[in-house]
Design an enzyme around this catalytic site. Sequence first.
Site: not given
Ligand code: 13P
Length: 269
Positions: A10, A12, A97, A99, A184, A190, A230
């Site tokens: 992803n 982002k 997601h 976010e 997640e 992150g 992560s």
């Molecule tokens: P990170 O791997 O940067 O923690 O992000 C995970 C994520 O949100 C994947 O959708």
Amino acid sequence: MARTPIIAGNWKMNKGTDGEATELVRELKPLVAGSGGAEVVLCPPYTALHAVRQAIEGTSLRLGAQDLFWKNTGAYTGRISGLMLADAGVTYVIVGHSEARGRFGVPEPDFTPDVLKHFGETDVTVNRKTKAALDTGLVPIVCVGETLVERQNGHTDGVVQTQVQAALNAVSAEQAAGIVFAYEPVWAIGTGEVCGADEADRVCSVVRATVASLYDDQTAGDVRIQYGGSMKPDNAADLLARPHIDGGLIGGASLKAADFAAVVGAARA
Ligand code: 13P
């Protein structure tokens, strides 16, 4: 039947220009060459879908998108439909997601309530998007997970159960079997904070049990469940060895070809 592991990057809101996207795929291709053992999906921003589609042509890499709208066409300024994504060569689409739900692992202090409305995904819209993806021939990667406060209050399993149930409202068993879930934990996204493999596997088993309770054991056994938060080269093998973890949804580490390739390697091993 054994579930094929699935590793998805992803990206982002990163690598969204043609140049950046093409360069990342150019670096990645030789490192993940070969098709065996795991499915590998790249989810760039919409603007780079075309460039990535061209760059992965002839490889076993698959194209994914980060969101969709549930209507196919109409007066919905700024929205992108499943039909459009399918036509753009997309096979997977991330839905719900954290976010997009306005639940950030790394706090966004300047996101006042008024701003947060722009990240207003809810269980109801996740369900609409899940069904729209299935109806347009896309495989939804449905994201679920608890915040730190929810975990500290002992609500992890309840939050995940509620999110899974809501996403699957009015989805048939046949369609549900093809869905990919991504567990997640928001606090691990992150932040560099990874969920321990035992606990990640336990919550993934809660996702699977929830699917079983809605349908049957066979459907639950077919569903693939990723861990995300992560995940990186030094923890991927441990997580991916667990019985209920069928892959990873990778954020930060998917932006570095060597790191993403190492995670793919761990899934193939
Ligand atoms: P990170 O791997 O940067 O923690 O992000 C995970 C994520 O949100 C994947 O959708």
